[in-house]
Write a protein that holds these residues in place. Structure first.
Motif, short mmCIF file in Angstrom:
data_model
loop_
_atom_site.label_atom_id
_atom_site.label_comp_id
_atom_site.label_asym_id
_atom_site.label_seq_id
_atom_site.Cartn_x
_atom_site.Cartn_y
_atom_site.Cartn_z
N VAL A 39 -2.57 -9.88 31.03
CA VAL A 39 -2.82 -8.49 30.65
C VAL A 39 -4.09 -8.39 29.80
O VAL A 39 -4.16 -8.96 28.71
N LYS A 40 -5.07 -7.68 30.31
CA LYS A 40 -6.33 -7.43 29.59
C LYS A 40 -6.09 -6.26 28.64
O LYS A 40 -5.97 -5.11 29.06
N ALA A 41 -6.04 -6.55 27.35
CA ALA A 41 -5.58 -5.58 26.34
C ALA A 41 -6.71 -4.69 25.84
O ALA A 41 -7.14 -4.77 24.68
N GLU A 42 -7.18 -3.78 26.70
CA GLU A 42 -8.21 -2.83 26.29
C GLU A 42 -7.66 -1.76 25.34
O GLU A 42 -8.44 -0.99 24.76
N CYS A 43 -6.35 -1.71 25.17
CA CYS A 43 -5.77 -0.85 24.14
C CYS A 43 -6.19 -1.29 22.75
O CYS A 43 -6.04 -0.53 21.77
N LEU A 44 -6.73 -2.50 22.62
CA LEU A 44 -7.22 -3.01 21.33
C LEU A 44 -8.72 -2.76 21.15
O LEU A 44 -9.29 -3.18 20.14
N GLN A 45 -9.34 -2.08 22.10
CA GLN A 45 -10.76 -1.76 22.00
C GLN A 45 -10.95 -0.68 20.92
O GLN A 45 -10.01 0.01 20.54
N HIS A 46 -12.17 -0.52 20.41
CA HIS A 46 -12.49 0.58 19.49
C HIS A 46 -12.01 1.90 20.09
O HIS A 46 -12.16 2.13 21.30
N THR A 47 -11.48 2.76 19.28
CA THR A 47 -10.89 4.06 19.64
C THR A 47 -9.64 3.93 20.48
O THR A 47 -9.10 4.91 20.98
N ALA A 301 -0.59 -15.19 40.80
CA ALA A 301 -0.96 -14.56 39.53
C ALA A 301 -1.46 -13.15 39.80
O ALA A 301 -1.96 -12.84 40.88
N VAL A 302 -1.32 -12.30 38.80
CA VAL A 302 -1.85 -10.95 38.85
C VAL A 302 -2.42 -10.62 37.48
O VAL A 302 -1.88 -11.04 36.45
N ILE A 303 -3.53 -9.90 37.47
CA ILE A 303 -4.17 -9.49 36.22
C ILE A 303 -4.05 -7.98 36.12
O ILE A 303 -4.31 -7.26 37.08
N CYS A 304 -3.61 -7.49 34.95
CA CYS A 304 -3.43 -6.06 34.73
C CYS A 304 -4.29 -5.62 33.56
O CYS A 304 -4.34 -6.31 32.54
N VAL A 305 -4.91 -4.47 33.67
CA VAL A 305 -5.64 -3.88 32.55
C VAL A 305 -4.72 -2.89 31.84
O VAL A 305 -4.20 -1.96 32.46
N ALA A 306 -4.49 -3.12 30.55
CA ALA A 306 -3.80 -2.15 29.70
C ALA A 306 -4.91 -1.31 29.08
O ALA A 306 -5.50 -1.67 28.06
N SER A 307 -5.21 -0.17 29.71
CA SER A 307 -6.49 0.49 29.47
C SER A 307 -6.56 1.31 28.19
O SER A 307 -7.65 1.60 27.70
N GLY A 308 -5.41 1.72 27.63
CA GLY A 308 -5.46 2.53 26.42
C GLY A 308 -4.14 2.52 25.67
O GLY A 308 -3.08 2.26 26.26
N GLY A 309 -4.22 2.81 24.38
CA GLY A 309 -3.02 2.79 23.54
C GLY A 309 -2.86 4.01 22.67
O GLY A 309 -2.16 3.96 21.65
#
Length: 326
Positions: A39-47, A301-309
């Motif tokens: 899981v690519k945790a883009e929910c941890l990105q700025h904003t 395997a599968v990769i998922c983007v968690a795009s926002g939080g």
């Protein structure tokens, strides 16, 4: 036109500005999915979402005199916050056009970042026309949420990181599931993967009833949604795929995946329980597809983007209420 060199240039401008978000995993999620889940945790990105990448890329690419006059964007919240922060860090004004039914947290955060917020009725208003009118009146540069080459390039930096992180994890071939509204993130990731790791294939993920991209890919031409509201996945509810993004998706992406709102809520709860991250409904649809649509995915395997939080407390509590008692 967005291509790999434009994405790489955006990455250089984003260096020291955007966070390099982690690729997370849990054996409990692997068991549910029947394969390895990253899981690519883009929910941890700025904003709290990937949108800061595109916002910074677009604002930083403007000529100095145009940037100084200010920028305008329209968004249900995540693009709004990304552009608002990018504008503030550049010391220029920002106006954000937002639907009245956007989550209160997103509206409040956008104002807190210093942007002027203009609200409209999603069912009756035309956000494109509203944004264009204000831009013309005030001399502002319009930064579209997905149909902008520099925005797509900024979102594509997520794909550059996925390519490097997947290689470090020994994953050379896998579907990369991406929450998809207008397609900026999916298109950018698809282009980055094409140039860096062709064995990884982007696939858009959407909520039921708002699966314009999945239907468009199946039909080979643009398909519109019948409604513009009615899903808890507000961040990825758009009328149709973008004019710039869809040709990229049609060329590079696998078939779209569609999940229910309830499945998005379950994925939110599992992300919190197993990965200790907060994901909003629209940002959770890729993980939901990985967990609850395993037969539609091939490989080990599968990769998922968690795009926002960016989720309101009440909705997040609703998601957690579905977890079994310890």
């Amino acid at each position: 036109m967005t291509d790999l060199p434009l994405i790489e240039a955006a990455a250089r401008r984003l260096a020291g500005q955007a966070r390099r978000t982690p690729l997370l995993s849990s054996p409990f999620l692997d068991e549910i999915a029947g394969r390895r889940v990253l899981v690519k945790a883009e929910c941890l990105q700025h904003t709290g979402s990937f949108k800061f990448r595109g916002g910074w890329s677009a604002v930083s690419a403007l000529p100095g005199d145009m940037r100084a006059r200010g920028v305008i964007a329209y968004s249900s919240g995540n693009h709004a916050q990304g552009v608002a922060l990018a504008a503030r860090l550049h010391g220029v004004p920002a106006v954000i056009v937002m639907p009245e039914d956007a989550p209160r947290l997103k509206i409040a955060n956008t104002r807190a970042l210093g942007a002027e917020v203009v609200l409209y009725d999603r069912a009756t208003g035309d956000r494109d026309a509203i944004g264009a009118d204000i831009a013309a009146e005030r001399g502002l540069s319009l930064i579209k949420p997905f149909d902008d080459a520099q925005v797509i390039a900024g979102q594509g930096t997520t794909g550059l990181e996925i390519a490097e992180q997947a290689a470090a994890e020994g994953v050379a071939a896998a579907d990369v599931l991406v929450p998809c509204g207008g397609g900026g993130l999916t298109a950018g990731i698809a282009l980055a993967l094409e140039g860096r790791t062709p064995g990884l294939r982007a696939r858009p993920c959407e909520p039921e009833g708002f699966d314009d991209t999945a239907r468009s890919l199946a039909a080979g031409t643009w398909q519109r949604n019948d409604h513009l509201s009615g899903s808890i996945c507000d961040a990825i509810v758009t009328p149709e795929p973008g004019r710039l993004t869809f040709p990229i998706l049609r060329r590079l992406c696998g078939p779209g995946l569609v999940v229910s709102d309830d499945e998005a809520l379950r994925a939110m709860a599992l992300a919190w329980q197993r990965l200790k991250i907060v994901v909003e409904p629209g940002g959770a649809v890729a993980l939901a597809a990985a967990l609850f649509r395993p037969k539609a995915i091939a490989g080990d395997a599968v990769i998922c983007v968690a795009s926002g939080g960016n989720v309101d407390r009440d909705l997040f509590q609703r998601a957690l209420a579905g977890l079994p008692a310890d």
